[in-house]
Write a protein that holds these residues in place. Structure first.
Motif, PDB file in Angstrom:
ATOM      1  N   ARG A   1       0.917  -0.952  -0.203  1.00 58.63           N
ATOM      2  CA  ARG A   1       0.044  -0.036  -0.058  1.00 58.63           C
ATOM      3  C   ARG A   1       0.868   1.255  -0.016  1.00 58.63           C
ATOM      4  N   TRP A   2       2.005   1.211   0.671  1.00 56.43           N
ATOM      5  CA  TRP A   2       2.799   2.433   1.030  1.00 56.43           C
ATOM      6  C   TRP A   2       3.710   2.774  -0.365  1.00 56.43           C
ATOM      7  N   PHE A   3       4.148   1.790  -1.085  1.00 53.42           N
ATOM      8  CA  PHE A   3       5.219   1.764  -1.874  1.00 53.42           C
ATOM      9  C   PHE A   3       4.600   1.156  -3.192  1.00 53.42           C
ATOM     10  N   SER A   4       5.140   1.596  -4.686  1.00 54.45           N
ATOM     11  CA  SER A   4       4.754   1.294  -5.788  1.00 54.45           C
ATOM     12  C   SER A   4       5.840  -0.156  -5.961  1.00 54.45           C
ATOM     13  N   ALA A   5       5.352  -0.733  -6.958  1.00 55.70           N
ATOM     14  CA  ALA A   5       5.968  -2.077  -6.942  1.00 55.70           C
ATOM     15  C   ALA A   5       7.545  -1.939  -7.355  1.00 55.70           C
TER      16      ALA A   5
ATOM     17  N   THR B   1      -8.777  28.191   2.129  1.00 57.51           N
ATOM     18  CA  THR B   1      -8.856  29.348   1.287  1.00 57.51           C
ATOM     19  C   THR B   1      -7.399  29.735   0.870  1.00 57.51           C
ATOM     20  N   ALA B   2      -6.436  29.062   1.463  1.00 58.55           N
ATOM     21  CA  ALA B   2      -5.119  29.042   1.222  1.00 58.55           C
ATOM     22  C   ALA B   2      -4.703  28.529  -0.165  1.00 58.55           C
ATOM     23  N   PRO B   3      -3.722  29.237  -0.678  1.00 60.07           N
ATOM     24  CA  PRO B   3      -3.284  28.551  -1.902  1.00 60.07           C
ATOM     25  C   PRO B   3      -2.735  27.086  -1.601  1.00 60.07           C
ATOM     26  N   THR B   4      -3.115  26.055  -2.308  1.00 66.29           N
ATOM     27  CA  THR B   4      -3.022  24.664  -1.808  1.00 66.29           C
ATOM     28  C   THR B   4      -2.502  23.880  -3.276  1.00 66.29           C
ATOM     29  N   THR B   5      -1.517  23.039  -2.778  1.00 60.62           N
ATOM     30  CA  THR B   5      -1.007  22.070  -3.685  1.00 60.62           C
ATOM     31  C   THR B   5      -1.145  20.479  -3.084  1.00 60.62           C
ATOM     32  N   VAL B   6      -1.849  19.888  -3.975  1.00 55.16           N
ATOM     33  CA  VAL B   6      -2.000  18.527  -3.703  1.00 55.16           C
ATOM     34  C   VAL B   6      -1.019  17.879  -4.523  1.00 55.16           C
ATOM     35  N   ILE B   7      -0.250  16.911  -3.887  1.00 59.69           N
ATOM     36  CA  ILE B   7       0.917  15.977  -4.328  1.00 59.69           C
ATOM     37  C   ILE B   7       0.614  14.743  -4.084  1.00 59.69           C
ATOM     38  N   VAL B   8       0.523  13.687  -5.286  1.00 60.01           N
ATOM     39  CA  VAL B   8       0.061  12.301  -4.869  1.00 60.01           C
ATOM     40  C   VAL B   8       0.840  11.601  -5.850  1.00 60.01           C
ATOM     41  N   GLY B   9       1.095  10.079  -5.253  1.00 63.84           N
ATOM     42  CA  GLY B   9       1.658   9.229  -6.064  1.00 63.84           C
ATOM     43  C   GLY B   9       0.762   8.655  -6.966  1.00 63.84           C
TER      44      GLY B   9
ATOM     45  N   SER C   1       3.532   5.684  -4.814  1.00 62.35           N
ATOM     46  CA  SER C   1       2.228   5.219  -4.237  1.00 62.35           C
ATOM     47  C   SER C   1       2.100   6.215  -2.892  1.00 62.35           C
ATOM     48  N   HIS C   2       1.521   5.752  -1.989  1.00 63.70           N
ATOM     49  CA  HIS C   2       1.101   6.518  -0.706  1.00 63.70           C
ATOM     50  C   HIS C   2       2.150   7.153  -0.134  1.00 63.70           C
ATOM     51  N   LEU C   3       3.217   6.793   0.195  1.00 61.08           N
ATOM     52  CA  LEU C   3       4.337   7.253   1.041  1.00 61.08           C
ATOM     53  C   LEU C   3       5.101   7.923   0.032  1.00 61.08           C
ATOM     54  N   SER C   4       4.772   8.879  -0.864  1.00 62.72           N
ATOM     55  CA  SER C   4       5.178   9.774  -1.754  1.00 62.72           C
ATOM     56  C   SER C   4       6.638  10.327  -1.259  1.00 62.72           C
ATOM     57  N   ALA C   5       6.730  10.972  -0.076  1.00 62.08           N
ATOM     58  CA  ALA C   5       7.692  11.709   0.437  1.00 62.08           C
ATOM     59  C   ALA C   5       8.831  10.926   0.949  1.00 62.08           C
TER      60      ALA C   5
ATOM     61  N   GLU D   1       9.256   7.834  -0.802  1.00 62.59           N
ATOM     62  CA  GLU D   1       9.496   7.068  -2.070  1.00 62.59           C
ATOM     63  C   GLU D   1      10.326   7.988  -3.121  1.00 62.59           C
ATOM     64  N   ARG D   2       9.860   9.250  -3.215  1.00 65.61           N
ATOM     65  CA  ARG D   2      10.270  10.241  -4.371  1.00 65.61           C
ATOM     66  C   ARG D   2      10.470  11.507  -3.802  1.00 65.61           C
ATOM     67  N   PRO D   3      11.216  11.541  -2.569  1.00 65.31           N
ATOM     68  CA  PRO D   3      11.566  12.751  -1.938  1.00 65.31           C
ATOM     69  C   PRO D   3      12.058  13.996  -2.760  1.00 65.31           C
ATOM     70  N   ASP D   4      12.866  13.609  -3.745  1.00 65.53           N
ATOM     71  CA  ASP D   4      13.301  14.502  -4.879  1.00 65.53           C
ATOM     72  C   ASP D   4      12.301  15.184  -5.466  1.00 65.53           C
ATOM     73  N   ALA D   5      11.290  14.387  -5.804  1.00 63.05           N
ATOM     74  CA  ALA D   5      10.022  14.953  -6.584  1.00 63.05           C
ATOM     75  C   ALA D   5       9.217  15.886  -5.846  1.00 63.05           C
ATOM     76  N   ILE D   6       9.164  15.297  -4.524  1.00 63.84           N
ATOM     77  CA  ILE D   6       8.275  16.310  -3.578  1.00 63.84           C
ATOM     78  C   ILE D   6       8.871  17.695  -3.482  1.00 63.84           C
ATOM     79  N   ALA D   7      10.391  17.595  -3.261  1.00 57.75           N
ATOM     80  CA  ALA D   7      10.878  18.627  -3.093  1.00 57.75           C
ATOM     81  C   ALA D   7      10.855  19.716  -4.162  1.00 57.75           C
ATOM     82  N   ARG D   8      11.013  19.180  -5.322  1.00 54.55           N
ATOM     83  CA  ARG D   8      11.120  20.165  -6.538  1.00 54.55           C
ATOM     84  C   ARG D   8       9.794  20.562  -6.770  1.00 54.55           C
ATOM     85  N   LEU D   9       8.725  20.003  -6.516  1.00 53.02           N
ATOM     86  CA  LEU D   9       7.184  20.494  -6.499  1.00 53.02           C
ATOM     87  C   LEU D   9       7.236  21.295  -5.499  1.00 53.02           C
TER      88      LEU D   9
END
Length: 118
Positions: free
Chosen positions: A11-15, A60-68, A95-99, A101-109
């Motif tokens: 559930r937490w991680f991609s294959a 009401t705050a500007p929001t960013t949704v980041i999801v696997g 997948s679910h624990l994107s931070a 699994e892909r901390p690099d992508a999360i940081a860039r976004l």
């Protein structure tokens, strides 16, 4: 809790992620296994019964949704629709624990959004 451990990794991680990063999976499973089963079950019941969708448009705050892209638990598109001024980023091969699994992508976004929304 042990009987639920294998399911959590799927559930937490991609294959392939857990197999390629066994030390990360084991560290997170150690934390998971340390939960009290009754408390974990009560938390699952509470989350399953909680429906806060009616409150989401009040954000009401500007929001960013980041999801696997393979996250089975987050309805990111619904969040994007309900929250005004929301950006949505879907991270492939994640997948679910994107931070984790892909901390690099999360940081860039997050960095890109911070500089464009402030």
């Amino acid at each position: 809790m042990d009987s639920l451990a294998a399911f959590q990794l799927n559930r937490w991680f991609s294959a392939g992620f857990a197999e390629q990063n066994p030390e990360m999976g084991e560290r997170l499973l150690d934390v998971f296994r340390s939960n009290d089963l009754d408390h974990y079950a009560a938390t699952c019941r509470a989350m399953g019964a909680m429906d806060l969708r009616a409150l989401v448009p009040a954000i009401t705050a500007p929001t960013t949704v980041i999801v696997g892209a393979q996250d089975p638990a987050t309805d990111a598109e619904l969040l994007r629709q309900l929250i005004p001024d929301t950006g949505l980023h879907v991270i492939p091969r994640c997948s679910h624990l994107s931070a984790v699994e892909r901390p690099d992508a999360i940081a860039r976004l997050l960095e890109a959004d911070l500089f464009t929304r402030i």
